[in-house]
Motif scaffolding. Sequence first.
Motif, PDB file in Angstrom:
ATOM      1  N   GLN A 177     -13.920  -8.864   0.625  1.00  0.00           N
ATOM      2  CA  GLN A 177     -13.964  -9.203   2.151  1.00  0.00           C
ATOM      3  C   GLN A 177     -15.160  -8.748   2.542  1.00  0.00           C
ATOM      4  O   GLN A 177     -15.933  -8.977   3.411  1.00  0.00           O
ATOM      5  CB  GLN A 177     -13.168  -8.927   3.779  1.00  0.00           C
ATOM      6  N   VAL A 179       3.765  -5.111   1.249  1.00  0.00           N
ATOM      7  CA  VAL A 179       2.987  -6.634   2.197  1.00  0.00           C
ATOM      8  C   VAL A 179       3.896  -7.735   1.783  1.00  0.00           C
ATOM      9  O   VAL A 179       4.083  -8.817   2.644  1.00  0.00           O
ATOM     10  CB  VAL A 179       2.132  -5.349   2.162  1.00  0.00           C
ATOM     11  N   ALA A 217      -2.469 -16.779   8.549  1.00  0.00           N
ATOM     12  CA  ALA A 217      -2.763 -15.870   9.855  1.00  0.00           C
ATOM     13  C   ALA A 217      -3.467 -14.257   9.201  1.00  0.00           C
ATOM     14  O   ALA A 217      -3.328 -14.129   8.456  1.00  0.00           O
ATOM     15  CB  ALA A 217      -1.556 -15.958  10.762  1.00  0.00           C
ATOM     16  N   ASN A 218      -4.251 -14.122  10.064  1.00  0.00           N
ATOM     17  CA  ASN A 218      -4.802 -12.440   9.639  1.00  0.00           C
ATOM     18  C   ASN A 218      -3.795 -11.627   9.563  1.00  0.00           C
ATOM     19  O   ASN A 218      -3.067 -11.550  10.414  1.00  0.00           O
ATOM     20  CB  ASN A 218      -5.835 -11.852  10.735  1.00  0.00           C
ATOM     21  N   GLY A 219      -4.240 -10.597   9.137  1.00  0.00           N
ATOM     22  CA  GLY A 219      -3.104  -9.647   8.487  1.00  0.00           C
ATOM     23  C   GLY A 219      -1.675 -10.298   7.922  1.00  0.00           C
ATOM     24  O   GLY A 219      -0.716  -9.388   8.173  1.00  0.00           O
ATOM     25  N   ASN A 220      -1.345 -11.340   7.474  1.00  0.00           N
ATOM     26  CA  ASN A 220      -0.323 -12.016   6.444  1.00  0.00           C
ATOM     27  C   ASN A 220      -0.552 -10.962   4.795  1.00  0.00           C
ATOM     28  O   ASN A 220       0.521 -11.288   4.332  1.00  0.00           O
ATOM     29  CB  ASN A 220      -0.449 -13.555   6.293  1.00  0.00           C
ATOM     30  N   GLY A 221      -1.763 -10.931   5.112  1.00  0.00           N
ATOM     31  CA  GLY A 221      -1.686 -10.273   3.203  1.00  0.00           C
ATOM     32  C   GLY A 221      -2.944 -11.417   2.553  1.00  0.00           C
ATOM     33  O   GLY A 221      -2.354 -11.330   0.871  1.00  0.00           O
ATOM     34  N   LYS A 222      -3.354 -11.800   2.955  1.00  0.00           N
ATOM     35  CA  LYS A 222      -4.934 -12.706   1.768  1.00  0.00           C
ATOM     36  C   LYS A 222      -4.935 -11.593   1.070  1.00  0.00           C
ATOM     37  O   LYS A 222      -5.422 -11.946   0.265  1.00  0.00           O
ATOM     38  CB  LYS A 222      -5.033 -13.793   2.779  1.00  0.00           C
ATOM     39  N   SER A 223      -5.703 -10.927   2.082  1.00  0.00           N
ATOM     40  CA  SER A 223      -6.384 -10.093   0.932  1.00  0.00           C
ATOM     41  C   SER A 223      -5.999  -8.617   0.456  1.00  0.00           C
ATOM     42  O   SER A 223      -6.967  -8.919  -0.905  1.00  0.00           O
ATOM     43  CB  SER A 223      -7.643  -9.271   2.061  1.00  0.00           C
ATOM     44  N   THR A 224      -4.695  -8.674   0.744  1.00  0.00           N
ATOM     45  CA  THR A 224      -3.673  -7.910  -0.295  1.00  0.00           C
ATOM     46  C   THR A 224      -3.349  -8.228  -1.535  1.00  0.00           C
ATOM     47  O   THR A 224      -3.638  -8.114  -2.512  1.00  0.00           O
ATOM     48  CB  THR A 224      -2.621  -7.733   0.347  1.00  0.00           C
ATOM     49  N   LYS A 276      -7.358  -8.399  -3.798  1.00  0.00           N
ATOM     50  CA  LYS A 276      -7.099  -7.126  -4.149  1.00  0.00           C
ATOM     51  C   LYS A 276      -5.833  -7.116  -5.213  1.00  0.00           C
ATOM     52  O   LYS A 276      -6.278  -6.814  -6.777  1.00  0.00           O
ATOM     53  CB  LYS A 276      -6.822  -6.968  -3.488  1.00  0.00           C
ATOM     54  N   TYR A 318       0.932  -1.336  -0.304  1.00  0.00           N
ATOM     55  CA  TYR A 318      -0.013  -0.249  -0.115  1.00  0.00           C
ATOM     56  C   TYR A 318       0.683   1.207   0.347  1.00  0.00           C
ATOM     57  O   TYR A 318       0.095   2.336  -0.409  1.00  0.00           O
ATOM     58  CB  TYR A 318      -1.130  -0.005   1.397  1.00  0.00           C
TER      59      TYR A 318
HETATM   60  N1  LIG Z   1      -5.966  -0.290   2.861  1.00  0.00           N
HETATM   61  C1  LIG Z   1      -4.428  -0.362   3.869  1.00  0.00           C
HETATM   62  N2  LIG Z   1      -3.849  -0.030   3.292  1.00  0.00           N
HETATM   63  C2  LIG Z   1      -2.827   0.361   4.177  1.00  0.00           C
HETATM   64  N3  LIG Z   1      -2.394  -0.922   4.604  1.00  0.00           N
HETATM   65  C3  LIG Z   1      -3.121  -2.164   4.436  1.00  0.00           C
HETATM   66  C4  LIG Z   1      -4.421  -1.722   3.687  1.00  0.00           C
HETATM   67  N4  LIG Z   1      -5.301  -3.121   3.971  1.00  0.00           N
HETATM   68  C5  LIG Z   1      -4.289  -4.165   4.884  1.00  0.00           C
HETATM   69  N5  LIG Z   1      -3.497  -3.659   4.949  1.00  0.00           N
HETATM   70  C6  LIG Z   1      -1.831  -3.387   5.640  1.00  0.00           C
HETATM   71  O1  LIG Z   1      -1.371  -5.113   5.344  1.00  0.00           O
HETATM   72  C7  LIG Z   1      -1.548  -6.245   5.757  1.00  0.00           C
HETATM   73  C8  LIG Z   1      -1.896  -7.154   5.065  1.00  0.00           C
HETATM   74  O2  LIG Z   1      -3.589  -6.873   5.132  1.00  0.00           O
HETATM   75  P1  LIG Z   1      -5.085  -7.883   5.210  1.00  0.00           P
HETATM   76  O3  LIG Z   1      -4.298  -8.347   3.584  1.00  0.00           O
HETATM   77  O4  LIG Z   1      -6.130  -7.351   4.451  1.00  0.00           O
HETATM   78  O5  LIG Z   1      -4.698  -9.620   5.116  1.00  0.00           O
HETATM   79  P2  LIG Z   1      -4.657 -10.831   5.941  1.00  0.00           P
HETATM   80  O6  LIG Z   1      -6.629 -10.748   4.830  1.00  0.00           O
HETATM   81  O7  LIG Z   1      -4.749 -11.756   5.944  1.00  0.00           O
HETATM   82  O8  LIG Z   1      -6.142 -10.612   7.062  1.00  0.00           O
HETATM   83  C9  LIG Z   1      -1.730  -5.902   7.433  1.00  0.00           C
HETATM   84  O9  LIG Z   1      -0.553  -5.320   7.873  1.00  0.00           O
HETATM   85  C10 LIG Z   1      -2.048  -4.595   6.970  1.00  0.00           C
HETATM   86  O10 LIG Z   1      -2.522  -4.063   7.801  1.00  0.00           O
END
Ligand SMILES: Nc1ncnc2c1ncn2[C@@H]1O[C@H](COP(=O)(O)OP(=O)(O)O)[C@@H](O)[C@H]1O
Length: 446
Positions: free
Chosen positions: A192, A137, A156-163, A166, A131
């Motif tokens: 999500q 990430v 684990a949550n926060g690892n970057g799955k959603s990133t 996207k 980001y």
């Molecule tokens: N829009 C955003 N802007 C900045 N950092 C982000 C944003 N979305 C997620 N992050 C960061 O990217 C990392 C991965 O997040 P995310 O992909 O949501 O993880 P997961 O889906 O595995 O829980 C986290 O450290 C989160 O704080």
Amino acid sequence: MRSYPRTFLLVSHDRHFLNNAVEHILHIDRGKLVLYRGNYDSFEAERRANMTRQTAMAQRQDAARKHLEAFVARFRAKASKASQAQSRLKMLAKMEPISAALEDPTVIFKLPDPEELAPPIITLDGVSVGYQPGKPVLRKLDLRIDMEDRIAFLGANGNGKSTLAKMLAGELAVQGGKLFKAGKLRIGYFAQDQEDVLDPARTPIEHLQDLLPNLPPMQVRARLGGFGLTQSKAETPSGKLSGGERARLLFAMVTHHKPHLLILDEPTNHLDIDTRDALVQALNEYSGAVLLVSHDRHLAEACVDRFWLVADGSVTPFDGTLDDYAKLLADRRKGVKEAAREAAGEPLSKTDRKADRRNAAEARRALAPLRKAVKDAESHHAKLSAERMMLDAQLADPETYTKLSPAKVAELQKRHGELQKRIEDQEEAWMAAEAALEQAQAADAA
Ligand SMILES: Nc1ncnc2c1ncn2[C@@H]1O[C@H](COP(=O)(O)OP(=O)(O)O)[C@@H](O)[C@H]1O
Ligand SMILES: [Mg+2]
């Protein structure tokens, strides 16, 4: 909840939680309330028993179960270890919720099938994404997706799955490396926070018509019907629909352009149990690729055959099952505990442990292709079985014979016969793959 001394009422879609917390299930169905004694599994078993008595369709499903049981029995006789039959028994256990979903035709839905694209549909070459500039990430991603892929992201949550989701969906630009997408690739992305796209004041027809402005309203209605949203629901403001109905609308919207690739980021958060099972069926029949992020173990086990581990700033294929993954996490926790003990002055033989780990890793690598062959055979079998179950249901329905032309019915019956043959062949192949794996494991242990 179990230790709470008074009465409580609980609304939940978590099968595991319900099984452990409650003593009665109040079933609300088509305007009626029926109280069942026992937990969720016993409710489902009782309801299914009723259905079996009542409908020919349920009887046919029973026959499908028996068929699988016979397979387990045969398999048991052939394998030297009875434990090999365990996974088949698990599959039998998993068939039950699918039959429950079939009882309520309104929850069934069908994802539109895309045309074939030449593989690969996506390749990543040294890609990094994040980001903020200079703070990726995820880094060094070398990945490939084909049209028949069914992949779940672990981590684990926060690892970057959603990133990752996207970025693949095209909603987040890559920071470095090369991302290739097939020219005609269409992607359906269930984010999500997908719920947020719905305007509570607008109806399903309005929402879908917005996305398909050139489609005649009749056909928009037909599409919604395919997701179980019939006439009156299609005209109800989405804010007044149930969570499951809204989710079905979202699936209709996400797949409105017949995507080749579906990216689902925690799609079941608002789904009830029947709709989750319907989603499993729909995904198993869908011919495109599926990438899934989900905490619903039942969903992942039933429709995914590969895993990517999102951890430590990158993504690596994970060769193994969800059980293996759970073990890996437990081992890691144990590792942390051992380190703590060591620090407290109880040294353990470090070299032994390292050698152990190395040997285990080598054995896992050697067995991976065999495991994959078994997994592939199993998922292919599950797909064929699911299709046959749908056909069974269709052929058991009297309406089929009034609505469809005799030629079309004959075609269905022919397909049913073909499926039967293919399922039997597939079972042989599956058994052979399982035997090869077993042999390799035995050799490994010796
Ligand atoms: N829009 C955003 N802007 C900045 N950092 C982000 C944003 N979305 C997620 N992050 C960061 O990217 C990392 C991965 O997040 P995310 O992909 O949501 O993880 P997961 O889906 O595995 O829980 C986290 O450290 C989160 O704080
Ligand atoms: Mg996420």
